[in-house]
Design a protein around this motif. Sequence first.
Motif, PDB file in Angstrom:
ATOM      1  N   ARG A  97       0.866  -1.202  -0.108  1.00  0.00           N
ATOM      2  CA  ARG A  97      -0.015   0.132   0.028  1.00  0.00           C
ATOM      3  C   ARG A  97       0.935   1.156  -0.158  1.00  0.00           C
ATOM      4  NH1 ARG A  97      -5.523   1.015   2.616  1.00  0.00           N
ATOM      5  NH2 ARG A  97      -5.313  -1.186   3.323  1.00  0.00           N
ATOM      6  N   LEU A  98       0.779   2.259  -0.893  1.00  0.00           N
ATOM      7  CA  LEU A  98       1.323   3.377  -0.952  1.00  0.00           C
ATOM      8  C   LEU A  98       0.275   4.406  -0.322  1.00  0.00           C
ATOM      9  CD1 LEU A  98       3.733   4.430  -2.349  1.00  0.00           C
ATOM     10  CD2 LEU A  98       2.675   5.320  -4.151  1.00  0.00           C
ATOM     11  N   THR A  99       0.895   5.014   0.712  1.00  0.00           N
ATOM     12  CA  THR A  99      -0.185   5.779   1.626  1.00  0.00           C
ATOM     13  C   THR A  99       0.523   6.807   2.289  1.00  0.00           C
ATOM     14  OG1 THR A  99      -1.797   5.647   3.489  1.00  0.00           O
ATOM     15  CG2 THR A  99       0.137   4.205   3.553  1.00  0.00           C
ATOM     16  N   LYS A 100      -0.169   7.799   2.872  1.00  0.00           N
ATOM     17  CA  LYS A 100       0.157   8.953   3.611  1.00  0.00           C
ATOM     18  C   LYS A 100      -0.853   9.020   5.059  1.00  0.00           C
ATOM     19  CE  LYS A 100       1.675  12.468   0.517  1.00  0.00           C
ATOM     20  NZ  LYS A 100       1.529  13.973  -0.044  1.00  0.00           N
ATOM     21  N   ALA A 101      -1.708   7.928   5.131  1.00  0.00           N
ATOM     22  CA  ALA A 101      -2.724   7.961   6.087  1.00  0.00           C
ATOM     23  C   ALA A 101      -2.264   7.828   7.496  1.00  0.00           C
ATOM     24  CB  ALA A 101      -3.829   6.894   5.574  1.00  0.00           C
ATOM     25  N   ASN A 102      -2.777   8.592   8.482  1.00  0.00           N
ATOM     26  CA  ASN A 102      -2.498   8.221   9.818  1.00  0.00           C
ATOM     27  C   ASN A 102      -3.658   7.647  10.547  1.00  0.00           C
ATOM     28  OD1 ASN A 102      -0.257  10.350   9.367  1.00  0.00           O
ATOM     29  ND2 ASN A 102      -1.685  12.068   9.661  1.00  0.00           N
ATOM     30  N   GLN A 103      -3.371   6.543  10.980  1.00  0.00           N
ATOM     31  CA  GLN A 103      -4.295   5.625  11.494  1.00  0.00           C
ATOM     32  C   GLN A 103      -5.705   5.316  10.528  1.00  0.00           C
ATOM     33  OE1 GLN A 103      -3.754   4.128  13.994  1.00  0.00           O
ATOM     34  NE2 GLN A 103      -2.321   5.071  15.372  1.00  0.00           N
ATOM     35  N   MET A 104      -5.062   4.799   9.388  1.00  0.00           N
ATOM     36  CA  MET A 104      -5.893   4.693   8.429  1.00  0.00           C
ATOM     37  C   MET A 104      -6.645   5.936   7.847  1.00  0.00           C
ATOM     38  SD  MET A 104      -7.891   1.093   9.317  1.00  0.00           S
ATOM     39  CE  MET A 104      -8.762   1.772  10.903  1.00  0.00           C
ATOM     40  N   GLY A 105      -6.109   7.033   7.911  1.00  0.00           N
ATOM     41  CA  GLY A 105      -6.970   8.305   7.728  1.00  0.00           C
ATOM     42  C   GLY A 105      -7.828   9.032   8.633  1.00  0.00           C
ATOM     43  N   LEU A 106      -8.051   8.411   9.651  1.00  0.00           N
ATOM     44  CA  LEU A 106      -8.900   8.963  10.868  1.00  0.00           C
ATOM     45  C   LEU A 106      -8.072  10.209  11.452  1.00  0.00           C
ATOM     46  CD1 LEU A 106     -10.127   5.508  12.399  1.00  0.00           C
ATOM     47  CD2 LEU A 106     -11.656   7.248  11.303  1.00  0.00           C
ATOM     48  N   LEU A 107      -6.913  10.029  11.345  1.00  0.00           N
ATOM     49  CA  LEU A 107      -6.121  11.287  11.989  1.00  0.00           C
ATOM     50  C   LEU A 107      -5.463  12.181  10.717  1.00  0.00           C
ATOM     51  CD1 LEU A 107      -4.489   9.806  15.141  1.00  0.00           C
ATOM     52  CD2 LEU A 107      -6.173  11.419  15.177  1.00  0.00           C
ATOM     53  N   GLY A 108      -6.058  12.017   9.694  1.00  0.00           N
ATOM     54  CA  GLY A 108      -5.511  12.780   8.519  1.00  0.00           C
ATOM     55  C   GLY A 108      -4.601  12.291   7.522  1.00  0.00           C
ATOM     56  N   PHE A 109      -3.993  13.057   6.973  1.00  0.00           N
ATOM     57  CA  PHE A 109      -2.839  12.243   5.853  1.00  0.00           C
ATOM     58  C   PHE A 109      -1.532  13.162   6.000  1.00  0.00           C
ATOM     59  CE2 PHE A 109      -7.135  11.376   4.905  1.00  0.00           C
ATOM     60  CZ  PHE A 109      -7.077   9.913   4.441  1.00  0.00           C
ATOM     61  N   GLY A 110      -0.454  12.811   5.949  1.00  0.00           N
ATOM     62  CA  GLY A 110       0.715  13.234   6.318  1.00  0.00           C
ATOM     63  C   GLY A 110       0.993  13.930   7.739  1.00  0.00           C
ATOM     64  N   GLY A 111       2.038  14.689   7.914  1.00  0.00           N
ATOM     65  CA  GLY A 111       2.085  15.188   9.155  1.00  0.00           C
ATOM     66  C   GLY A 111       3.241  15.992   9.408  1.00  0.00           C
ATOM     67  N   ASP A 112       3.485  16.349  10.879  1.00  0.00           N
ATOM     68  CA  ASP A 112       4.634  17.381  10.966  1.00  0.00           C
ATOM     69  C   ASP A 112       5.934  16.353  11.005  1.00  0.00           C
ATOM     70  OD1 ASP A 112       3.734  15.682  13.166  1.00  0.00           O
ATOM     71  OD2 ASP A 112       4.188  16.899  14.603  1.00  0.00           O
ATOM     72  N   ARG A 167       6.678  13.682   8.990  1.00  0.00           N
ATOM     73  CA  ARG A 167       6.893  13.570   7.409  1.00  0.00           C
ATOM     74  C   ARG A 167       5.477  13.409   6.459  1.00  0.00           C
ATOM     75  NH1 ARG A 167       8.126   8.909  10.129  1.00  0.00           N
ATOM     76  NH2 ARG A 167      10.014   9.244   9.985  1.00  0.00           N
ATOM     77  N   ASN A 168       5.693  13.980   5.372  1.00  0.00           N
ATOM     78  CA  ASN A 168       4.569  14.024   4.298  1.00  0.00           C
ATOM     79  C   ASN A 168       4.621  13.802   3.137  1.00  0.00           C
ATOM     80  OD1 ASN A 168       1.811  15.102   3.519  1.00  0.00           O
ATOM     81  ND2 ASN A 168       3.077  16.907   2.727  1.00  0.00           N
ATOM     82  N   GLN A 169       5.306  12.389   3.062  1.00  0.00           N
ATOM     83  CA  GLN A 169       5.526  11.664   1.724  1.00  0.00           C
ATOM     84  C   GLN A 169       5.003  10.558   1.615  1.00  0.00           C
ATOM     85  OE1 GLN A 169       8.062  12.464   3.724  1.00  0.00           O
ATOM     86  NE2 GLN A 169       9.550  10.912   3.729  1.00  0.00           N
ATOM     87  N   TYR A 170       4.483   9.981   0.583  1.00  0.00           N
ATOM     88  CA  TYR A 170       3.876   8.570   0.487  1.00  0.00           C
ATOM     89  C   TYR A 170       4.913   7.591   1.009  1.00  0.00           C
ATOM     90  CZ  TYR A 170      -0.552   9.536  -1.847  1.00  0.00           C
ATOM     91  OH  TYR A 170      -1.875   9.985  -2.085  1.00  0.00           O
ATOM     92  N   GLN A 171       4.695   6.762   1.580  1.00  0.00           N
ATOM     93  CA  GLN A 171       5.361   5.507   2.034  1.00  0.00           C
ATOM     94  C   GLN A 171       4.847   4.095   1.608  1.00  0.00           C
ATOM     95  OE1 GLN A 171       6.717   6.038   6.162  1.00  0.00           O
ATOM     96  NE2 GLN A 171       5.420   7.967   6.172  1.00  0.00           N
ATOM     97  N   LEU A 172       5.651   3.114   1.378  1.00  0.00           N
ATOM     98  CA  LEU A 172       5.080   1.712   1.039  1.00  0.00           C
ATOM     99  C   LEU A 172       5.148   0.686   2.237  1.00  0.00           C
ATOM    100  CD1 LEU A 172       4.313   0.430  -1.825  1.00  0.00           C
ATOM    101  CD2 LEU A 172       6.874  -0.519  -2.016  1.00  0.00           C
TER     102      LEU A 172
END
Length: 304
Positions: free
Chosen positions: A203-218, A220-225
């Motif tokens: 999965r290529l994702t930026k999601a925090n806790q599946m997205g419930l806490l948003g995407f990217g953050g303070d 890092r803010n890049q897609y991770q595999l």
Amino acid sequence: MLNKHTPLNFAPGLMAACMLLTSAYASARELPLPDKGRLLATGGVKQVEGAGGGGLAPWATITGYGSEDSYGVNAHITQISTQDYRLRTAGVAVGIADRLEMSLSTQKFTGSQAPLDKLELNQDTLGIKLKIAGDLVSGQDTWQPQVAVGVMFKRDHAVKGLEALGVTNVKQLGAIDDHGIDYYVSATKLYLDQSLLVNGTLRLTKANQMGLLGFGGDKRNQYQLQPEISVAYLFNRKLVGGVEYRGKPRNLGVDNEKAYYDAFLAWFPSKEFSLTLAYVNLGDITVFNPKTQRGWYLSLQVGN
């Protein structure tokens, strides 16, 4: 593509669009009513974001039991309860011609212990999956697994319960965005002689806790595999047990996010009904309740 103005509180309108697309596709190919032509349990159960597969990870399977000349439709409700939190998810999915899957789900995450006992997070997810190679059942004489690619479009609602702290959006907790897209590829191999199923998802994702806490953050803010692995054993044609692992990014300073694990039992008494029970480990959720979150997962799926 979605942007910050794209609403994902789309249950009535988008579901109607999905059903219209299904109807148009069926009319174009003159599909009959759902034929339930596939083997029991080969559609999997419902993953927490609404895709067909396991409980934590999507598989390359297409939801429902419709053959390549038909389609299937189902709905699910799921609840995960840990010491401090509860996650409820519900959704619908359509599988067309054993090749295309569309899903729509909503998640509600709530807290039960101070200081987050009033917390409520909500997220909507639209998923699309396409099988691109292999076949789960007929491919027994080859090494090739069934392979599918998918996307999940996600959007968060306003944060509730933290108004006293001035927090009403996940971006105020350190997330860069309140919407995002996950991309994934899944490979699933069924060994009928050994009663064994193995799935691997990237999965290529930026999601925090599946997205419930948003995407990217303070942080890092890049897609991770991230890897997701499922292994299941078929005790008989109606009972399946297994384990899953789901890797997670660590983007937020307020959330030392950890991988998810589960051990599950799925019961398929018929093609219209399945019940999944699991013991889950969700790791840390936030620094405000800094302990490993463990609990029970229960999911009901109905359809054809």
